[in-house]
Design a protein around this motif. Structure first.
Motif, PDB file in Angstrom:
ATOM      1  N   ASP A  20      27.241  70.935 -14.042  1.00  0.00           N
ATOM      2  CA  ASP A  20      26.731  70.396 -13.046  1.00  0.00           C
ATOM      3  C   ASP A  20      24.879  69.900 -13.407  1.00  0.00           C
ATOM      4  O   ASP A  20      23.517  69.913 -13.562  1.00  0.00           O
ATOM      5  CB  ASP A  20      25.813  71.868 -12.479  1.00  0.00           C
ATOM      6  N   GLU A  21      25.440  68.811 -14.587  1.00  0.00           N
ATOM      7  CA  GLU A  21      24.013  68.014 -15.157  1.00  0.00           C
ATOM      8  C   GLU A  21      23.345  67.790 -13.848  1.00  0.00           C
ATOM      9  O   GLU A  21      23.676  66.172 -13.066  1.00  0.00           O
ATOM     10  CB  GLU A  21      24.855  67.188 -16.187  1.00  0.00           C
ATOM     11  N   ALA A  98      26.028  70.950  -8.616  1.00  0.00           N
ATOM     12  CA  ALA A  98      24.319  71.213  -9.010  1.00  0.00           C
ATOM     13  C   ALA A  98      23.575  71.619  -7.384  1.00  0.00           C
ATOM     14  O   ALA A  98      22.483  71.986  -7.993  1.00  0.00           O
ATOM     15  CB  ALA A  98      23.542  70.021  -9.676  1.00  0.00           C
ATOM     16  N   LEU A  99      23.895  70.682  -6.510  1.00  0.00           N
ATOM     17  CA  LEU A  99      23.616  71.367  -5.327  1.00  0.00           C
ATOM     18  C   LEU A  99      24.136  72.660  -4.278  1.00  0.00           C
ATOM     19  O   LEU A  99      23.591  72.496  -3.374  1.00  0.00           O
ATOM     20  CB  LEU A  99      23.074  70.189  -4.873  1.00  0.00           C
ATOM     21  N   ARG A 100      25.073  73.456  -4.596  1.00  0.00           N
ATOM     22  CA  ARG A 100      25.620  73.589  -3.971  1.00  0.00           C
ATOM     23  C   ARG A 100      24.610  74.959  -3.742  1.00  0.00           C
ATOM     24  O   ARG A 100      23.821  75.476  -4.830  1.00  0.00           O
ATOM     25  CB  ARG A 100      27.094  75.036  -4.864  1.00  0.00           C
ATOM     26  N   GLN A 129       8.515  63.255 -11.308  1.00  0.00           N
ATOM     27  CA  GLN A 129       8.145  64.738 -11.644  1.00  0.00           C
ATOM     28  C   GLN A 129       9.779  65.358 -12.011  1.00  0.00           C
ATOM     29  O   GLN A 129       9.758  65.945 -13.454  1.00  0.00           O
ATOM     30  CB  GLN A 129       7.884  65.947 -10.678  1.00  0.00           C
ATOM     31  N   LEU A 130      11.072  65.099 -11.585  1.00  0.00           N
ATOM     32  CA  LEU A 130      11.992  64.898 -12.249  1.00  0.00           C
ATOM     33  C   LEU A 130      12.462  64.638 -13.297  1.00  0.00           C
ATOM     34  O   LEU A 130      12.733  65.022 -14.305  1.00  0.00           O
ATOM     35  CB  LEU A 130      13.151  64.909 -11.120  1.00  0.00           C
ATOM     36  N   ARG A 148      17.583  71.632  -9.930  1.00  0.00           N
ATOM     37  CA  ARG A 148      18.240  71.683  -8.966  1.00  0.00           C
ATOM     38  C   ARG A 148      17.639  71.577  -7.578  1.00  0.00           C
ATOM     39  O   ARG A 148      17.713  71.124  -7.013  1.00  0.00           O
ATOM     40  CB  ARG A 148      18.764  73.143  -8.518  1.00  0.00           C
ATOM     41  N   HIS A 149      16.290  72.464  -8.060  1.00  0.00           N
ATOM     42  CA  HIS A 149      14.985  72.539  -6.399  1.00  0.00           C
ATOM     43  C   HIS A 149      14.719  71.128  -6.401  1.00  0.00           C
ATOM     44  O   HIS A 149      14.703  70.551  -5.256  1.00  0.00           O
ATOM     45  CB  HIS A 149      14.368  73.910  -6.811  1.00  0.00           C
ATOM     46  N   GLN A 150      14.414  70.733  -7.490  1.00  0.00           N
ATOM     47  CA  GLN A 150      14.146  69.328  -7.555  1.00  0.00           C
ATOM     48  C   GLN A 150      14.242  68.336  -6.511  1.00  0.00           C
ATOM     49  O   GLN A 150      14.216  67.742  -5.501  1.00  0.00           O
ATOM     50  CB  GLN A 150      13.192  68.818  -8.305  1.00  0.00           C
ATOM     51  N   LEU A 151      15.686  68.581  -6.972  1.00  0.00           N
ATOM     52  CA  LEU A 151      16.605  66.952  -6.431  1.00  0.00           C
ATOM     53  C   LEU A 151      17.037  67.876  -5.274  1.00  0.00           C
ATOM     54  O   LEU A 151      17.227  66.850  -4.392  1.00  0.00           O
ATOM     55  CB  LEU A 151      17.510  67.485  -7.587  1.00  0.00           C
ATOM     56  N   ALA A 152      17.659  68.304  -4.624  1.00  0.00           N
ATOM     57  CA  ALA A 152      17.317  69.307  -3.482  1.00  0.00           C
ATOM     58  C   ALA A 152      15.964  68.690  -2.797  1.00  0.00           C
ATOM     59  O   ALA A 152      16.185  67.878  -1.633  1.00  0.00           O
ATOM     60  CB  ALA A 152      17.787  70.615  -3.273  1.00  0.00           C
TER      61      ALA A 152
END
Length: 326
Positions: A20-21, A98-100, A129-130, A148-152
């Motif tokens: 999940d990189e 990573a987004l599951r 920021q990511l 993961r939260h930042q990408l979501a």
């Protein structure tokens, strides 16, 4: 970061150490050869945010104009080339795992967007920021959760901006189900009857849905997906043409050659011979018809594609580059 095709050739570069990189890096790091002489097949999900300069990205053989504030959405399996290094960009890459659990829909048709106003400010801030957090924080459960939260959040914001608020038609759902089936089945069958049986509907229903959404028949949608994959493999790998044909379900090279020439307008050999030439001289088939994307687009003519969004002035503010994983 890239592979030619898992069943045809080994990957280019180093495999991700975790499934999940999430990573961020500069556009120049995507090139598979000096000067980006050939397209490369992307093996992860990407967002590419242009930060400086002007130029064209060639995505699945379509030219997409890039300037500060341009955002590209690249799917795993698409072919990409940004020759000439006329512009800089920050790349966000991730594995779908990573987004599951975040409820993020990845199969959206928009591949190009010129950001402006509040959308641009928010996306630039989140990408920046990511990138910073990818560099600052060592690999740990807490760091993985943060990234993961930042990408979501970033992808959900883009989904809201791209949301289609029109009332969906029954044909839309049928078409999207059909397209998903084609994505799994195109190497094995090009028969509309097989897909209709799998979806438990009639050939007429599939054809009617495809005509309503794309203006093309179900058989054309299937053949265009096969031709797109053939073009990707011819342009981005050195695998023998006959082997590519077999991988796509053609028992005889002559059958594959006739199919490709009929769909694209040139032979597989001529298409491959043109891959090292400057973008403007590469022979391309017809442009895509929406909805487009990794699983459904046609190989294009190189004309400008804007995804239906107005072109607006972008911001020269550049996110911080770097690498990292979650």
């Amino acid at each position: 970061m890239f592979s030619t095709d898992p069943s045809l050739a080994p990957p280019i570069g180093t495999a991700s150490p975790v499934p999940d990189e999430i990573g961020t890096f500069a556009l120049a790091d995507l090139s598979g050869s000096p000067g980006w002489r050939r397209p490369v097949i992307v093996d992860r999900e990407l967002l590419i945010l242009t930060t400086r300069g002007h130029g064209d990205a060639e995505l699945d053989f379509n030219l997409l104009p890039c300037r500060p504030g341009t955002l590209l959405r690249v799917r795993a399996g698409q072919v990409l080339r940004c020759a000439g290094r006329q512009f800089d960009a920050t790349v966000v890459a991730w594995e779908p795992e990573a987004l599951r659990g975040f409820g993020v829909e990845l199969d959206t048709p928009v591949t190009w967007r010129q950001l402006a106003g509040e959308d641009e400010d928010a996306v630039i801030s989140e990408v920046s920021q990511l990138a910073v957090d990818c560099q600052r924080h060592p690999d740990s459960p807490t760091a993985r959760a943060l990234l993961r939260h930042q990408l979501a959040v970033l992808l959900l914001r883009l989904a809201l901006a791209n949301a289609d608020r029109s009332t969906p038609r029954p044909e839309d759902e049928t078409f999207h189900r059909f397209r998903r089936e084609v994505e799994h089945g195109y190497p094995h069958t090009r028969r509309v009857e097989d897909y209709a049986a799998s979806l438990r509907c009639s050939v007429r229903t599939l054809t009617r849905a495809c005509l309503a959404v794309t203006g093309r028949s179900a058989k054309q949608v299937i053949d265009e997906r096969v031709a797109l994959q053939a073009g990707r493999l011819l342009a981005a790998t050195d695998q023998p043409i006959a082997q590519i044909g077999r991988h796509l379900g053609f028992s005889e090279p002559t059958n594959f050659g006739r199919f490709f020439t009929r769909e694209i307008g040139v032979s597989p050999g001529a298409f491959r011979a043109a891959r090292d030439q400057p973008t403007a001289r590469v022979v391309r088939p017809r442009p895509p018809t929406e909805p487009t994307g990794a699983n459904g687009g046609r190989i294009g003519t190189g004309g400008t594609t804007n995804g239906g969004h107005a072109t607006q002035p972008g911001s020269p503010i550049a996110p911080t580059g770097g690498t990292g994983r979650a």
